[in-house]
Motif scaffolding. Structure first.
Motif, PDB file in Angstrom:
ATOM      1  N   SER A 142      90.489  29.746  56.390  1.00 30.33           N
ATOM      2  CA  SER A 142      91.211  29.469  55.153  1.00 30.33           C
ATOM      3  C   SER A 142      92.698  29.343  55.436  1.00 30.33           C
ATOM      4  N   LYS A 143      93.411  28.701  54.531  1.00 34.40           N
ATOM      5  CA  LYS A 143      94.870  28.666  54.648  1.00 34.40           C
ATOM      6  C   LYS A 143      95.474  30.047  54.416  1.00 34.40           C
ATOM      7  N   SER A 144      94.746  30.904  53.724  1.00 36.79           N
ATOM      8  CA  SER A 144      95.259  32.223  53.361  1.00 36.79           C
ATOM      9  C   SER A 144      94.388  33.310  53.976  1.00 36.79           C
ATOM     10  N   SER A 145      94.949  34.489  54.115  1.00 37.62           N
ATOM     11  CA  SER A 145      94.205  35.612  54.705  1.00 37.62           C
ATOM     12  C   SER A 145      94.435  36.884  53.902  1.00 37.62           C
ATOM     13  N   ASN A 146      94.465  36.753  52.579  1.00 40.06           N
ATOM     14  CA  ASN A 146      94.693  37.905  51.712  1.00 40.06           C
ATOM     15  C   ASN A 146      93.380  38.649  51.471  1.00 40.06           C
ATOM     16  N   THR A 147      93.010  39.438  52.452  1.00 43.25           N
ATOM     17  CA  THR A 147      91.791  40.225  52.388  1.00 43.25           C
ATOM     18  C   THR A 147      91.993  41.555  53.100  1.00 43.25           C
ATOM     19  N   PRO A 148      91.459  42.640  52.544  1.00 40.63           N
ATOM     20  CA  PRO A 148      91.558  43.926  53.227  1.00 40.63           C
ATOM     21  C   PRO A 148      90.636  44.026  54.433  1.00 40.63           C
ATOM     22  N   PHE A 149      89.757  43.047  54.633  1.00 41.54           N
ATOM     23  CA  PHE A 149      88.781  43.135  55.714  1.00 41.54           C
ATOM     24  C   PHE A 149      89.242  42.451  56.997  1.00 41.54           C
ATOM     25  N   LEU A 150      90.414  41.830  56.973  1.00 42.63           N
ATOM     26  CA  LEU A 150      90.925  41.191  58.180  1.00 42.63           C
ATOM     27  C   LEU A 150      91.147  42.249  59.260  1.00 42.63           C
ATOM     28  N   GLY A 151      90.661  41.967  60.467  1.00 43.09           N
ATOM     29  CA  GLY A 151      90.799  42.895  61.578  1.00 43.09           C
ATOM     30  C   GLY A 151      89.600  43.805  61.768  1.00 43.09           C
ATOM     31  N   GLU A 152      88.636  43.764  60.849  1.00 41.22           N
ATOM     32  CA  GLU A 152      87.476  44.651  60.965  1.00 41.22           C
ATOM     33  C   GLU A 152      86.410  44.063  61.874  1.00 41.22           C
ATOM     34  N   ARG A 153      85.596  44.976  62.451  1.00 40.20           N
ATOM     35  CA  ARG A 153      84.377  44.586  63.137  1.00 40.20           C
ATOM     36  C   ARG A 153      83.260  44.595  62.116  1.00 40.20           C
ATOM     37  N   LEU A 154      82.534  43.481  62.033  1.00 43.58           N
ATOM     38  CA  LEU A 154      81.520  43.313  60.997  1.00 43.58           C
ATOM     39  C   LEU A 154      80.200  42.849  61.616  1.00 43.58           C
ATOM     40  N   PRO A 155      79.077  43.174  60.964  1.00 42.88           N
ATOM     41  CA  PRO A 155      77.783  42.707  61.464  1.00 42.88           C
ATOM     42  C   PRO A 155      77.464  41.313  60.940  1.00 42.88           C
ATOM     43  N   GLY A 156      76.406  40.718  61.488  1.00 44.97           N
ATOM     44  CA  GLY A 156      75.919  39.452  60.948  1.00 44.97           C
ATOM     45  C   GLY A 156      76.707  38.253  61.416  1.00 44.97           C
ATOM     46  N   LYS A 157      76.794  38.069  62.726  1.00 45.37           N
ATOM     47  CA  LYS A 157      77.571  36.951  63.252  1.00 45.37           C
ATOM     48  C   LYS A 157      76.895  35.620  62.923  1.00 45.37           C
ATOM     49  N   ILE A 158      77.653  34.711  62.323  1.00 45.37           N
ATOM     50  CA  ILE A 158      77.172  33.359  62.054  1.00 45.37           C
ATOM     51  C   ILE A 158      77.204  32.571  63.354  1.00 45.37           C
ATOM     52  N   ILE A 159      76.052  32.040  63.751  1.00 51.70           N
ATOM     53  CA  ILE A 159      75.976  31.262  64.993  1.00 51.70           C
ATOM     54  C   ILE A 159      76.095  29.767  64.691  1.00 51.70           C
ATOM     55  N   TYR A 160      75.356  29.302  63.691  1.00 52.66           N
ATOM     56  CA  TYR A 160      75.420  27.907  63.262  1.00 52.66           C
ATOM     57  C   TYR A 160      75.379  27.834  61.741  1.00 52.66           C
ATOM     58  N   THR A 161      76.120  26.898  61.191  1.00 58.15           N
ATOM     59  CA  THR A 161      75.911  26.458  59.814  1.00 58.15           C
ATOM     60  C   THR A 161      75.594  24.975  59.870  1.00 58.15           C
ATOM     61  N   ILE A 162      74.474  24.612  59.249  1.00 55.97           N
ATOM     62  CA  ILE A 162      73.976  23.241  59.294  1.00 55.97           C
ATOM     63  C   ILE A 162      73.879  22.728  57.867  1.00 55.97           C
ATOM     64  N   CYS A 163      74.508  21.602  57.586  1.00 59.79           N
ATOM     65  CA  CYS A 163      74.473  21.023  56.242  1.00 59.79           C
ATOM     66  C   CYS A 163      74.043  19.566  56.332  1.00 59.79           C
ATOM     67  N   ARG A 164      73.004  19.243  55.573  1.00 54.25           N
ATOM     68  CA  ARG A 164      72.444  17.891  55.578  1.00 54.25           C
ATOM     69  C   ARG A 164      72.114  17.439  57.001  1.00 54.25           C
ATOM     70  N   GLY A 165      71.618  18.383  57.800  1.00 51.62           N
ATOM     71  CA  GLY A 165      71.165  18.090  59.149  1.00 51.62           C
ATOM     72  C   GLY A 165      72.239  18.051  60.211  1.00 51.62           C
ATOM     73  N   LYS A 166      73.501  18.261  59.825  1.00 50.35           N
ATOM     74  CA  LYS A 166      74.608  18.225  60.780  1.00 50.35           C
ATOM     75  C   LYS A 166      75.222  19.613  60.955  1.00 50.35           C
ATOM     76  N   VAL A 167      75.550  19.943  62.194  1.00 47.49           N
ATOM     77  CA  VAL A 167      76.198  21.218  62.485  1.00 47.49           C
ATOM     78  C   VAL A 167      77.643  21.140  61.967  1.00 47.49           C
ATOM     79  N   VAL A 168      77.976  21.980  60.998  1.00 44.60           N
ATOM     80  CA  VAL A 168      79.336  21.979  60.445  1.00 44.60           C
ATOM     81  C   VAL A 168      80.121  23.203  60.900  1.00 44.60           C
ATOM     82  N   TYR A 169      79.429  24.158  61.517  1.00 45.70           N
ATOM     83  CA  TYR A 169      80.117  25.284  62.155  1.00 45.70           C
ATOM     84  C   TYR A 169      79.246  25.788  63.289  1.00 45.70           C
ATOM     85  N   LYS A 170      79.895  26.091  64.408  1.00 44.24           N
ATOM     86  CA  LYS A 170      79.223  26.686  65.556  1.00 44.24           C
ATOM     87  C   LYS A 170      80.121  27.756  66.121  1.00 44.24           C
ATOM     88  N   ALA A 171      79.596  28.943  66.345  1.00 45.40           N
ATOM     89  CA  ALA A 171      80.395  30.057  66.888  1.00 45.40           C
ATOM     90  C   ALA A 171      80.843  29.754  68.301  1.00 45.40           C
TER      91      ALA A 171
END
Length: 445
Positions: free
Chosen positions: A416-445
């Motif tokens: 995002s253009k902004s980072s106004n969140t208290p969770f910035l810097g945290e270690r979190l579970p559930g790593k996104i490996i791929y996001t696929i939209c309409r058959g195309k990879v739109v995000y890859k870790a």
């Protein structure tokens, strides 16, 4: 073609759960094959043979075009759906724009989002709606938009709902501003019932509020503020349940914050009133004490309240009173959030951390199954708002997220253009490996 193999498919729309292979042809899902104990080669061969029978492709053509993703150890789920995001475009693109918001969404596993209309100009006219949808179509994800309930979000004159639906609006809301005029709200509900769309409501009566964004209570007192009392929300939820009862309209209570509101909605559902509710990750994760730790990064409307409210929200999600988890992704520039607490704007970003917080706070702590969590983040908002998304089915759109629920990641930089969140810097579970939209990879870790 794209083959996703060895993943644990979880599809709340069908209840399907198991090891699988998913074959994508173009922008659609061509075949889903449950593999059970089958090895990789048998699964791949089975899917290709069945697809060839359906499409007439030869072995050579299939091999030439096949791309495989090994999802071993990962969950394959429908692309996440968020019915409540602020992309600040048009008018406030120094905070966010459609392109940057879509990138943050894809990074968080979202393939479909609905933008809110507190923009400049507002989503109260066909030109603006058509413009944002045309630009949204170029981002790689599915960008939908609301139409406003009132012109200029002024709470005085209703929009022409038919025109805005024709332009592409999927729901109606003046989010950010409650509809205070009861007579106007009743007319809006009658119109929404006529056109078959949901009105999504920001339920905070401003007449109760001295300092918005902070709960009226102990923490506000320590900071020398009065805050926003729970009655601001409860009173409007009561009113709008009555209006929905009278008009037959379908309404959503946005970003619910008070235990009493959860109870009111639960009772209304039992009565048969068409009412829905959404909860944000910050409201089921944090309480008013977060303001003392994070300052304005924990300021939002409605505010974080008590531990008893947080637990009531979780119970509401658990029993289905609250059907949707929505981020209320609300970017603000760094200098805006750096102001003193009273002057700083309310809202936090949330697209990149929503799934992770759901896993950490709801699944890992035993409140929900992963199937239940994904239901609230995929098929439920899709069905409520009439969006063709949130499911993995043969012939359906190839919108998926592949994530490792037990793998931690560090949220150190935002798309995002902004980072106004208290969770910035945290270690979190559930790593996104791929996001696929309409058959195309739109995000890859």
């Amino acid at each position: 073609m794209l083959l996703i193999k060895n993943g644990q498919l979880i599809d709340p729309a069908s209840g399907l759960c198991g090891l699988c292979g998913v074959l994508v042809d173009g922008d659609r899902i061509a075949k889903i094959g449950m593999c059970g104990s089958l090895d990789d080669m048998a699964t791949e061969s089975m899917l290709l043979r069945e697809n060839e029978a359906n499409t007439g492709l030869t072995d050579a053509q299939s091999e030439d075009t096949l791309v495989s993703i090994d999802a071993a150890g990962c969950i394959v789920a429908p692309g996440l759906v968020d019915g409540h995001v602020h992309f600040r475009d048009p008018g406030f693109t120094y905070k966010e724009d459609i392109e940057s918001g879509a990138k943050a969404a894809a990074r968080g596993g979202f393939t479909s989002v609905v933008m809110m209309g507190n923009t400049d100009p507002h989503m109260d006219n066909t030109d603006t709606i058509k413009d944002v949808l045309e630009r949204g179509a170029k981002t790689g994800i599915n960008v939908y938009t609301c139409g406003n309930v009132t012109k200029n979000m002024a709470g005085k004159e209703l929009v022409n709902m038919d025109e805005l639906i024709d332009a592409g609006a999927v729901l109606f809301t003046d989010d950010g501003k409650p509809i205070v005029d009861e007579e106007l709200m009743e007319r809006a509900c009658k119109e929404a019932a006529r056109v078959g769309k949901v009105i999504s409501l920001h339920e905070e009566d401003p007449s109760f509020i001295t300092d918005n964004g902070i709960n009226a209570g102990e923490v506000a007192g320590k900071l020398g503020l009065v805050g926003s009392p729970r009655e601001a929300e409860i009173s409007m939820v009561k009113r709008d349940i009555d209006i929905a009862r009278r008009t037959g309209a379908s309404i959503t209570v946005q970003h619910i914050s008070a235990a009493e509101s959860v109870d009111l909605i639960r009772d209304a559902k039992r009565e048969g009133i068409s009412i829905h509710a959404e909860a944000t990750p910050h409201h089921f994760t944090l309480t008013e004490g977060a303001v003392l730790k994070y300052g304005a990064l924990a300021k939002m409307n409605p505010p974080l309240r008590l531990e008893s409210d947080r637990l009531a929200i979780i119970e509401g999600i658990k029993d289905g009173t609250i059907e949707m988890i929505a981020t209320d992704h609300a970017p603000h520039a760094r200098e805006e959030k750096a102001k003193d607490l009273k002057a700083a704007p309310s809202g936090i970003t949330g697209l990149e951390t929503s799934l992770a917080l759901g896993i950490r706070e709801l699944v890992d702590k035993g409140y929900l199954s992963l199937m239940d969590l994904l239901q609230a983040m995929t098929i439920n908002p899709s069905r409520i708002y009439g969006i063709d998304a949130g499911a993995i089915r043969e012939g359906g759109w190839a919108d998926m997220v592949i994530f490792a629920p037990g793998e931690e990641w560090s949220f150190v930089q935002s798309a995002s253009k902004s980072s106004n969140t208290p969770f910035l810097g945290e270690r979190l579970p559930g790593k996104i490996i791929y996001t696929i939209c309409r058959g195309k990879v739109v995000y890859k870790a």
